[in-house]
Design an enzyme around this catalytic site. Structure first.
Site, mmCIF file in Angstrom:
data_model
loop_
_atom_site.group_PDB
_atom_site.id
_atom_site.type_symbol
_atom_site.label_atom_id
_atom_site.label_comp_id
_atom_site.label_asym_id
_atom_site.label_seq_id
_atom_site.Cartn_x
_atom_site.Cartn_y
_atom_site.Cartn_z
ATOM 1 C CB SER A 143 -0.243 0.652 -1.947
ATOM 2 O OG SER A 143 -1.387 0.507 -2.330
ATOM 3 C CE1 TYR A 157 -0.978 -1.952 2.576
ATOM 4 C CE2 TYR A 157 -2.410 -0.929 1.269
ATOM 5 C CZ TYR A 157 -1.383 -1.765 1.511
ATOM 6 O OH TYR A 157 -0.891 -2.223 0.169
#
Ligand code: NAP
Length: 248
Positions: A143, A157
């Protein structure tokens, strides 16, 4: 025989878009999912109707025994594995780091980090020339959060995706001479259900003005990059972190 691709987390979002594009390009597919059997079965039926050799297998990628069973099923059904797309991922509700408890941190790290490691391990055992395999490709879905840090949303995350970037760099070097290319895509803000699980279904609309291209991305745009990295067209690409983030 068709090249065989395993996509973890293929029931929805980026994984499902990758499955549709891979099927259109002639891959045989193992669609892994966790909870959403309905969505996985629906996608499976769609792909089979179009003539794709595909199976759907439930497994929590954070659980070693379930990952082992997933790969054993691929051995039985296809007898080979050419591409692993380490796509399964999750995030929890947006909050500051000082509000996060240990149980949450364990869940986020287990699915995003451990899941990718456990699947990569099994894939290497099947693809590597060291074990009699014929090579292959691993694509990790990281990501852009790994670069941005996701402050006030989910630093856990973001850090998990940072670990995936490091794994991509290290594993690419470890298995480069064994016929395996390892790369990552780093999507920016993409229109999928993952934002609802963070507690903000409309997150794409809120943050898209901060994207240089001025819009959120679509799962299909990430799938194109994954399929390129999986293909022979990317034959000299390994250890790459490919940002698909509208310039972010
Ligand atoms: P999504 O729509 O929420 O889909 C997540 C997928 O992962 C689902 O298929 C889900 O399966 C599966 N999954 C979750 N936990 C799992 C587990 N423990 N074991 C196996 N499968 C599991 O998310 P998405 O946006 O498509 O995200 C796909 C990947 O892209 C993730 O790694 C995510 O971190 C990454 N990413 C997304 C964005 C974005 O903006 N959307 C940006 C950057 C990176 P079930 O449906 O069966 O539960």
């Amino acid at each position: 025989m068709s090249r065989v691709m395993l996509i973890t987390g293929a029931s929805r979002g980026i994984g499902a878009a990758t499955a549709r594009l891979a099927a259109a390009q002639g891959y045989a597919l193992c669609l892994n999912y966790h909870h959403r059997q309905d969505a996985a079965e629906q996608l499976l039926a769609e792909l089979k109707d179009a003539g794709t050799h595909a199976i759907a297998v439930a497994a929590d990628v954070a659980e070693e025994a379930q990952v082992d069973r997933l790969f054993a099923t691929i051995d039985t059904e296809f007898g080979q594995l050419d591409v692993l797309v380490n796509n399964a991922g999750m995030l929890e509700r947006q909050m500051r780091l000082d509000e996060m408890d240990a149980a949450r941190l364990m869940r986020v790290l287990a699915v995003n980090v451990m899941g990718s490691f456990l699947c990569a391990r099994q894939a290497v055992k099947r693809m590597s020339t060291r074990y009699g395999g014929h090579g292959g490709a691993i694509i990790n879905v990281s990501s852009i959060a790994a670069k941005l840090g996701a402050p006030n949303e989910y630093i856990d995350y973001a850090a998990a995706k940072g670990a995936i970037d490091s794994m991509t760099l290290g594993l690419a070097k470890e298995v480069a001479a064994e016929g395996i290319r390892v790369n990552a895509v780093r999507p920016g803000v993409i229109r999928t259900e993952i934002h609802a699980s963070g507690g903000e279904p409309g997150r794409v609309e809120r943050v898209q003005s901060s994207v240089p291209m001025g819009r959120g991305g679509e799962a299909e745009e990430v799938a194109e990059a994954i399929l390129w990295l999986a293909s022979e067209k990317a034959s000299y690409a390994s250890g790459a972190l490919l940002d698909i983030s509208g310039g972010r």
